[in-house]
Design a protein around this motif. Structure first.
Motif, PDB file in Angstrom:
ATOM      1  N   SER A 171       0.808  -1.074   0.045  1.00  0.00           N
ATOM      2  CA  SER A 171      -0.131   0.016   0.020  1.00  0.00           C
ATOM      3  C   SER A 171       0.865   1.359   0.024  1.00  0.00           C
ATOM      4  N   TYR A 172       0.492   2.103  -0.735  1.00  0.00           N
ATOM      5  CA  TYR A 172       1.274   3.565  -0.631  1.00  0.00           C
ATOM      6  C   TYR A 172       0.734   4.347   0.590  1.00  0.00           C
ATOM      7  N   ASP A 173      -0.515   4.126   0.871  1.00  0.00           N
ATOM      8  CA  ASP A 173      -1.097   5.059   2.240  1.00  0.00           C
ATOM      9  C   ASP A 173      -1.605   3.528   3.001  1.00  0.00           C
ATOM     10  N   ASP A 180      -3.977   3.375   4.823  1.00  0.00           N
ATOM     11  CA  ASP A 180      -5.613   2.966   4.995  1.00  0.00           C
ATOM     12  C   ASP A 180      -6.031   2.337   3.565  1.00  0.00           C
ATOM     13  N   ARG A 181      -5.189   2.257   2.380  1.00  0.00           N
ATOM     14  CA  ARG A 181      -5.521   1.910   1.285  1.00  0.00           C
ATOM     15  C   ARG A 181      -4.520   0.765   0.661  1.00  0.00           C
ATOM     16  N   GLU A 182      -5.138  -0.361   0.718  1.00  0.00           N
ATOM     17  CA  GLU A 182      -4.321  -1.537   0.172  1.00  0.00           C
ATOM     18  C   GLU A 182      -4.222  -1.616  -1.328  1.00  0.00           C
ATOM     19  N   ILE A 183      -3.203  -1.884  -1.855  1.00  0.00           N
ATOM     20  CA  ILE A 183      -3.330  -1.773  -3.552  1.00  0.00           C
ATOM     21  C   ILE A 183      -2.971  -3.162  -3.845  1.00  0.00           C
ATOM     22  N   LEU A 184      -2.021  -4.132  -3.342  1.00  0.00           N
ATOM     23  CA  LEU A 184      -1.928  -5.348  -3.688  1.00  0.00           C
ATOM     24  C   LEU A 184      -2.243  -6.149  -2.602  1.00  0.00           C
ATOM     25  N   PRO A 232      -8.189  -3.370 -15.247  1.00  0.00           N
ATOM     26  CA  PRO A 232      -8.603  -1.967 -15.156  1.00  0.00           C
ATOM     27  C   PRO A 232      -7.691  -0.930 -14.493  1.00  0.00           C
ATOM     28  N   SER A 233      -7.990   0.350 -14.950  1.00  0.00           N
ATOM     29  CA  SER A 233      -7.057   1.203 -14.511  1.00  0.00           C
ATOM     30  C   SER A 233      -7.210   1.453 -12.836  1.00  0.00           C
ATOM     31  N   GLY A 234      -5.692   1.506 -12.394  1.00  0.00           N
ATOM     32  CA  GLY A 234      -5.789   1.547 -10.904  1.00  0.00           C
ATOM     33  C   GLY A 234      -5.894   0.213 -10.124  1.00  0.00           C
ATOM     34  N   ALA A 235      -5.795  -0.699 -10.883  1.00  0.00           N
ATOM     35  CA  ALA A 235      -5.654  -2.093 -10.455  1.00  0.00           C
ATOM     36  C   ALA A 235      -4.428  -2.462  -9.646  1.00  0.00           C
ATOM     37  N   GLY A 236      -3.130  -1.750 -10.182  1.00  0.00           N
ATOM     38  CA  GLY A 236      -2.153  -1.813  -9.443  1.00  0.00           C
ATOM     39  C   GLY A 236      -0.974  -2.540 -10.375  1.00  0.00           C
ATOM     40  N   LYS A 237      -1.515  -2.342 -11.670  1.00  0.00           N
ATOM     41  CA  LYS A 237      -0.251  -2.877 -12.514  1.00  0.00           C
ATOM     42  C   LYS A 237       1.041  -2.404 -12.354  1.00  0.00           C
ATOM     43  N   SER A 238       1.078  -0.959 -12.603  1.00  0.00           N
ATOM     44  CA  SER A 238       2.331  -0.360 -12.701  1.00  0.00           C
ATOM     45  C   SER A 238       3.120  -0.326 -11.355  1.00  0.00           C
ATOM     46  N   THR A 239       2.407  -0.416 -10.344  1.00  0.00           N
ATOM     47  CA  THR A 239       2.874  -0.754  -9.150  1.00  0.00           C
ATOM     48  C   THR A 239       3.689  -1.987  -9.081  1.00  0.00           C
ATOM     49  N   LEU A 240       3.559  -3.110  -9.641  1.00  0.00           N
ATOM     50  CA  LEU A 240       4.150  -4.419  -9.675  1.00  0.00           C
ATOM     51  C   LEU A 240       5.647  -3.888 -10.204  1.00  0.00           C
ATOM     52  N   SER A 241       5.533  -3.099 -11.377  1.00  0.00           N
ATOM     53  CA  SER A 241       6.935  -2.774 -11.834  1.00  0.00           C
ATOM     54  C   SER A 241       7.684  -1.756 -11.139  1.00  0.00           C
ATOM     55  N   ARG A 242       7.087  -1.023 -10.278  1.00  0.00           N
ATOM     56  CA  ARG A 242       7.774  -0.297  -9.308  1.00  0.00           C
ATOM     57  C   ARG A 242       8.290  -0.959  -8.051  1.00  0.00           C
ATOM     58  N   LEU A 243       7.675  -2.060  -7.585  1.00  0.00           N
ATOM     59  CA  LEU A 243       8.176  -2.892  -6.638  1.00  0.00           C
ATOM     60  C   LEU A 243       9.356  -3.600  -7.057  1.00  0.00           C
ATOM     61  N   PHE A 280      11.483   0.832  -6.228  1.00  0.00           N
ATOM     62  CA  PHE A 280      11.338   2.151  -5.890  1.00  0.00           C
ATOM     63  C   PHE A 280      10.561   2.190  -4.239  1.00  0.00           C
ATOM     64  N   TYR A 281       9.825   1.326  -4.079  1.00  0.00           N
ATOM     65  CA  TYR A 281       9.313   1.014  -2.808  1.00  0.00           C
ATOM     66  C   TYR A 281       9.398  -0.616  -2.414  1.00  0.00           C
ATOM     67  N   ASP A 282       9.240  -0.973  -1.208  1.00  0.00           N
ATOM     68  CA  ASP A 282       9.409  -2.353  -0.571  1.00  0.00           C
ATOM     69  C   ASP A 282       8.129  -2.543  -0.267  1.00  0.00           C
ATOM     70  N   PRO A 306       9.781   2.907 -19.866  1.00  0.00           N
ATOM     71  CA  PRO A 306       8.599   3.507 -19.066  1.00  0.00           C
ATOM     72  C   PRO A 306       7.409   4.148 -19.988  1.00  0.00           C
ATOM     73  N   GLN A 307       6.352   4.161 -19.424  1.00  0.00           N
ATOM     74  CA  GLN A 307       5.108   4.807 -20.261  1.00  0.00           C
ATOM     75  C   GLN A 307       5.571   5.817 -20.762  1.00  0.00           C
ATOM     76  N   ASP A 308       5.939   6.841 -20.096  1.00  0.00           N
ATOM     77  CA  ASP A 308       6.717   8.253 -20.647  1.00  0.00           C
ATOM     78  C   ASP A 308       7.915   8.445 -20.450  1.00  0.00           C
ATOM     79  N   ALA A 367       0.522  -4.072 -19.556  1.00  0.00           N
ATOM     80  CA  ALA A 367      -0.053  -4.001 -20.943  1.00  0.00           C
ATOM     81  C   ALA A 367      -1.266  -2.999 -20.987  1.00  0.00           C
ATOM     82  N   HIS A 368      -1.312  -1.887 -21.838  1.00  0.00           N
ATOM     83  CA  HIS A 368      -2.628  -1.422 -21.816  1.00  0.00           C
ATOM     84  C   HIS A 368      -3.062  -1.712 -23.092  1.00  0.00           C
ATOM     85  N   ARG A 369      -2.544  -2.283 -23.776  1.00  0.00           N
ATOM     86  CA  ARG A 369      -3.030  -2.629 -25.422  1.00  0.00           C
ATOM     87  C   ARG A 369      -3.090  -4.135 -25.460  1.00  0.00           C
TER      88      ARG A 369
HETATM   89  P1  ATP Z   1      -3.301   2.511 -15.192  1.00  0.00           P
HETATM   90  O1  ATP Z   1      -3.845   1.182 -16.067  1.00  0.00           O
HETATM   91  O2  ATP Z   1      -4.258   3.653 -15.117  1.00  0.00           O
HETATM   92  O3  ATP Z   1      -1.686   2.941 -15.168  1.00  0.00           O
HETATM   93  P2  ATP Z   1      -2.351   0.807 -12.758  1.00  0.00           P
HETATM   94  O4  ATP Z   1      -3.212  -0.443 -12.743  1.00  0.00           O
HETATM   95  O5  ATP Z   1      -0.964   0.512 -13.513  1.00  0.00           O
HETATM   96  O6  ATP Z   1      -3.323   2.012 -13.611  1.00  0.00           O
HETATM   97  P3  ATP Z   1      -1.059   1.734 -10.477  1.00  0.00           P
HETATM   98  O7  ATP Z   1      -0.455   2.771 -11.101  1.00  0.00           O
HETATM   99  O8  ATP Z   1      -0.285   0.645 -10.070  1.00  0.00           O
HETATM  100  O9  ATP Z   1      -2.332   1.348 -11.574  1.00  0.00           O
HETATM  101  O10 ATP Z   1      -1.867   2.422  -9.355  1.00  0.00           O
HETATM  102  C1  ATP Z   1      -2.545   1.610  -8.376  1.00  0.00           C
HETATM  103  C2  ATP Z   1      -3.280   2.390  -7.314  1.00  0.00           C
HETATM  104  O11 ATP Z   1      -2.366   3.188  -6.400  1.00  0.00           O
HETATM  105  C3  ATP Z   1      -4.137   3.769  -7.962  1.00  0.00           C
HETATM  106  O12 ATP Z   1      -5.141   3.869  -7.456  1.00  0.00           O
HETATM  107  C4  ATP Z   1      -3.160   4.916  -7.711  1.00  0.00           C
HETATM  108  O13 ATP Z   1      -3.982   6.127  -7.686  1.00  0.00           O
HETATM  109  C5  ATP Z   1      -2.456   4.692  -6.419  1.00  0.00           C
HETATM  110  N1  ATP Z   1      -0.927   5.254  -6.420  1.00  0.00           N
HETATM  111  C6  ATP Z   1      -0.370   5.049  -7.440  1.00  0.00           C
HETATM  112  N2  ATP Z   1       0.750   5.741  -6.942  1.00  0.00           N
HETATM  113  C7  ATP Z   1       0.769   6.296  -5.964  1.00  0.00           C
HETATM  114  C8  ATP Z   1       1.484   7.110  -4.976  1.00  0.00           C
HETATM  115  N3  ATP Z   1       2.741   7.249  -5.508  1.00  0.00           N
HETATM  116  N4  ATP Z   1       0.875   7.536  -3.624  1.00  0.00           N
HETATM  117  C9  ATP Z   1      -0.273   6.969  -3.420  1.00  0.00           C
HETATM  118  N5  ATP Z   1      -1.143   6.358  -4.204  1.00  0.00           N
HETATM  119  C10 ATP Z   1      -0.602   5.920  -5.641  1.00  0.00           C
END
Ligand code: ATP
Length: 306
Positions: free
Chosen positions: A62-64, A66-70, A88-99, A103-105, A134-136, A246-248
């Motif tokens: 979780s980044y915060d 109170d909100r679990e992402i994975l 779906p957008s916001g599911a946590g896909k890019s978070t996997l690559s950041r971990l 960038f985070y533990d 990366p995306q951008d 993947a987005h496409r």
């Molecule tokens: P997309 O398809 O839109 O790129 P995603 O599945 O890759 O989405 P992530 O970027 O992994 O989603 O983000 C997952 C959730 O974590 C989102 O709700 C996002 O708002 C939140 N999040 C991402 N980065 C941070 C951050 N640095 N601090 C707090 N919350 C974050």
């Protein structure tokens, strides 16, 4: 006068080098647009890569607080294979690559490369073996040659040109009056998102890492550009352990395994044909994309007729 001008020149050069260096440092952080939160433990060792196999083991994040992402994500990317993550957008896909790039533990569970927990190795040794597209992509304010050669500073001109060829950006470069010496970035020629991504692919081809993270751009690309990028991505991921965010959906068809991430868990997993048969989330995503593509094509046809 002569005596004075030499040191002044020298200072000028030094100043330019320092300021370019600072811009590069800044760009490097922006390049991935991520904070530097993780610190090496004093006992950290060098990562030793034999095959480059990746394992996510019951990962919570979780980044915060109170909100679990994975919420307990488990999967493997066997050496040399490609795993694609969709959802779906916001599911946590890019978070996997950041971990994976650390960038985070993780909050619980672990991520291992060839059996070594990435928390126990130095970040430098981890990042050396991972190529990230990366995306951008943020380009350095420098020449195209510099931006590609950055992947391997020891690379010569011929290698840079070969990488550009394989990343399908060489043709564009050949049309520019200054070719590889064209300045790009904020103050230079502005490249499109797809072109910048191809520069990043060329850079990664030069770096030639055993592990690759491809985080696709969300923006829609035209079919021709998408095909070109796909071809260069296929080239860069060949025989490398690859995690694709993947987005496409067209990107994932050939993946060895596809994970459908939803609400922080792996909701479906399998190969394309298996997931289509399931008629679940993955199938629904394809149907939606097909409808969107058809609508786009129709629009293009109407525009062509007008
Ligand atoms: P997309 O398809 O839109 O790129 P995603 O599945 O890759 O989405 P992530 O970027 O992994 O989603 O983000 C997952 C959730 O974590 C989102 O709700 C996002 O708002 C939140 N999040 C991402 N980065 C941070 C951050 N640095 N601090 C707090 N919350 C974050």
């Amino acid at each position: 006068m002569m005596q004075l001008s030499i040191p002044l020149n020298f200072i000028g050069t030094l100043y330019r080098e320092i300021s370019t260096g600072l811009i590069d440092m800044e760009a490097m952080f922006n390049l991935l647009d991520e904070p530097q939160e993780v610190v090496d433990s004093p006992a950290a060792t060098e990562l030793v890569v034999s095959d480059g196999a990746i394992a996510f083991k019951d990962v919570y994040f979780s980044y915060d607080p109170d909100r679990e992402i994975l919420k307990g994500v488990t999967f493997e990317v066997p050496a040399g294979k490609t795993v694609a993550v969709v959802g779906p957008s916001g599911a946590g896909k890019s978070t996997l690559s950041r971990l994976l790039y650390r960038f985070y533990d993780v909050k619980a569970g672990s991520i291992e490369i060839d059996g070594q927990d990435i928390r126990n190795v130095t970040q430098a040794s981890l990042r050396k073996v991972i190529g990230m597209v990366p995306q951008d992509t943020v380009l350095f304010n420098d020449t195209i040659a510099y931006n590609i050669g950055y992947g391997n500073v020891a690379a010569g001109k011929a290698e840079v040109e070969d990488a550009a060829e394989r990343a399908q950006i060489a043709h564009l470069i050949s049309t520019l009056p200054k070719g590889y010496e064209t300045e790009v970035g904020e103050r230079g020629l502005k490249l499109s998102g797809g072109e910048k991504q191809r520069v990043a692919i060329a850079r990664t081809l030069l770096k030639s890492p055993p592990i690759l993270i491809l985080d696709e751009a969300t923006s829609a690309l035209d079919t021709h550009t998408e095909r070109e990028i796909q071809a260069s991505l296929d080239d860069v991921s060949k025989n490398r352990t690859t995690l694709v965010i993947a987005h496409r959906l067209s990107t994932v068809v050939g993946a060895d395994e596809i994970l459908v991430l939803k609400d922080g868990v792996v909701a479906e997993r399998g190969r394309h044909a298996e997931l289509m048969k399931l008629k679940g989330l993955y199938y629904a995503m394809w149907e939606r994309q097909r409808a969107a593509d058809a609508a786009r094509e129709n629009l293009a046809k109407v525009e062509a007729e007008v």
